[in-house]
Design a protein around this motif. Structure first.
Motif, PDB file in Angstrom:
ATOM      1  N   LEU A  27       0.777  -1.180   0.233  1.00 36.08           N
ATOM      2  CA  LEU A  27      -0.088  -0.278  -0.195  1.00 36.08           C
ATOM      3  C   LEU A  27       0.946   1.648  -0.090  1.00 36.08           C
ATOM      4  O   LEU A  27       1.765   1.535   0.782  1.00 36.08           O
ATOM      5  N   GLU A  30      -0.903   7.137   1.420  1.00 34.27           N
ATOM      6  CA  GLU A  30      -1.852   6.940   1.493  1.00 34.27           C
ATOM      7  C   GLU A  30      -2.616   6.707   1.815  1.00 34.27           C
ATOM      8  O   GLU A  30      -3.952   6.653   2.174  1.00 34.27           O
ATOM      9  N   ARG A  31      -2.874   4.920   1.049  1.00 30.31           N
ATOM     10  CA  ARG A  31      -4.285   4.232   1.236  1.00 30.31           C
ATOM     11  C   ARG A  31      -4.080   4.048   2.280  1.00 30.31           C
ATOM     12  O   ARG A  31      -5.221   3.252   2.729  1.00 30.31           O
ATOM     13  N   ARG A  34      -5.180   5.880   4.435  1.00 31.72           N
ATOM     14  CA  ARG A  34      -6.730   6.559   4.663  1.00 31.72           C
ATOM     15  C   ARG A  34      -7.945   5.871   5.745  1.00 31.72           C
ATOM     16  O   ARG A  34      -8.099   4.775   5.847  1.00 31.72           O
ATOM     17  N   LEU A  36     -11.294   4.747   5.875  1.00 33.09           N
ATOM     18  CA  LEU A  36     -12.112   3.939   5.952  1.00 33.09           C
ATOM     19  C   LEU A  36     -13.376   3.420   6.521  1.00 33.09           C
ATOM     20  O   LEU A  36     -14.293   2.751   6.353  1.00 33.09           O
ATOM     21  N   SER A  42      -8.272   2.872   9.312  1.00 29.40           N
ATOM     22  CA  SER A  42      -7.631   2.581   8.554  1.00 29.40           C
ATOM     23  C   SER A  42      -6.539   1.591   9.232  1.00 29.40           C
ATOM     24  O   SER A  42      -6.534   0.914  10.013  1.00 29.40           O
ATOM     25  N   MET A 150     -10.317  -4.477   5.324  1.00 30.94           N
ATOM     26  CA  MET A 150     -10.036  -2.736   3.964  1.00 30.94           C
ATOM     27  C   MET A 150      -8.571  -3.096   3.046  1.00 30.94           C
ATOM     28  O   MET A 150      -8.969  -2.314   2.600  1.00 30.94           O
ATOM     29  N   MET A 151      -8.596  -4.414   3.052  1.00 31.72           N
ATOM     30  CA  MET A 151      -7.338  -4.275   2.041  1.00 31.72           C
ATOM     31  C   MET A 151      -8.471  -4.103   0.968  1.00 31.72           C
ATOM     32  O   MET A 151      -8.032  -3.798   0.032  1.00 31.72           O
ATOM     33  N   GLN A 153     -11.066  -3.653   0.074  1.00 29.91           N
ATOM     34  CA  GLN A 153     -11.650  -2.069   0.228  1.00 29.91           C
ATOM     35  C   GLN A 153     -11.059  -1.257  -0.552  1.00 29.91           C
ATOM     36  O   GLN A 153     -11.081  -0.306  -1.188  1.00 29.91           O
ATOM     37  N   LEU A 154     -10.220  -0.898  -0.947  1.00 27.67           N
ATOM     38  CA  LEU A 154      -8.451  -0.340  -0.490  1.00 27.67           C
ATOM     39  C   LEU A 154      -7.959  -0.848  -2.243  1.00 27.67           C
ATOM     40  O   LEU A 154      -7.384  -0.900  -3.228  1.00 27.67           O
ATOM     41  N   ASP A 155      -8.610  -2.087  -2.990  1.00 24.84           N
ATOM     42  CA  ASP A 155      -8.375  -3.252  -3.823  1.00 24.84           C
ATOM     43  C   ASP A 155      -6.906  -3.516  -3.835  1.00 24.84           C
ATOM     44  O   ASP A 155      -6.083  -3.271  -4.755  1.00 24.84           O
TER      45      ASP A 155
END
Length: 171
Positions: A27, A30-31, A34, A36, A42, A150-151, A153-155
């Motif tokens: 990641l 920023e990701r 982030r 969520l 995050s 979460m991962m 969700q962050l693609d």
């Protein structure tokens, strides 16, 4: 649980944490930070919570007299050492985790079947050290599951941290 069971459980816990860090290292900063909207905002905040829990329980287990003054000081130290803002990227979290892991390995390697039966004050009751150690491993597993979501969700792709995967990799 026996000493051997606890040692295996904590070997798994370390392996799973390392897998989560490996996945999170893909990641961007920023990701990683982030918001969520989860219970911990995050990926970073959730990983810091896991490490804070592992450090805090370890400090509690090694305290000879865990009274209310100790608990207040422990809370203060937790807040000071594990403010998520102090960890801008995965490497910073991994560095702190390496410190905690070293102390945890030393503690887990010293446990005996007898010490796992030791009763520790917990809120308004007494709980066996072995049960508190099981609780912590379960706590970390729960939050690693949140990190996996979460991962996604962050693609990004989380790595599996299932116990059976750990067992297969040990063969």
């Amino acid at each position: 649980m026996t000493k051997d069971d606890i040692q295996l459980l904590y070997e798994y816990d370390r392996w799973a944490n390392h897998r989560v860090f490996e996945a999170a290292s893909t990641l961007s900063a920023e990701r990683f930070t982030r918001d969520l909207g989860g219970s911990f905002r995050s990926v970073r905040d959730t990983l810091v919570h896991i490490i804070a829990g592992e450090w805090g329980w370890l400090a509690y287990w090694t305290e000879t007299s865990p009274n209310s003054a100790f608990l207040a000081d422990l809370k203060r130290r937790l807040d000071a050492q594990f403010n998520p803002e102090a960890f801008p990227n995965v490497a910073a979290v991994q560095s702190k985790w390496a410190e905690v892991e070293k102390e945890q390995v030393e503690f887990v390697n010293r446990v005996t079947n007898e010490s796992l039966e030791k009763m520790l004050p917990f809120r308004t009751t007494q709980v066996r050290l072995g049960h508190l150690m099981q609780h912590l491993a379960n706590h970390s597993t729960y939050h690693r599951g949140q990190v996996a979501l979460m991962m996604r969700q962050l693609d990004a792709e989380p790595l599996p941290t299932d116990f059976h995967v750990f067992l297969l990799e040990r063969l």
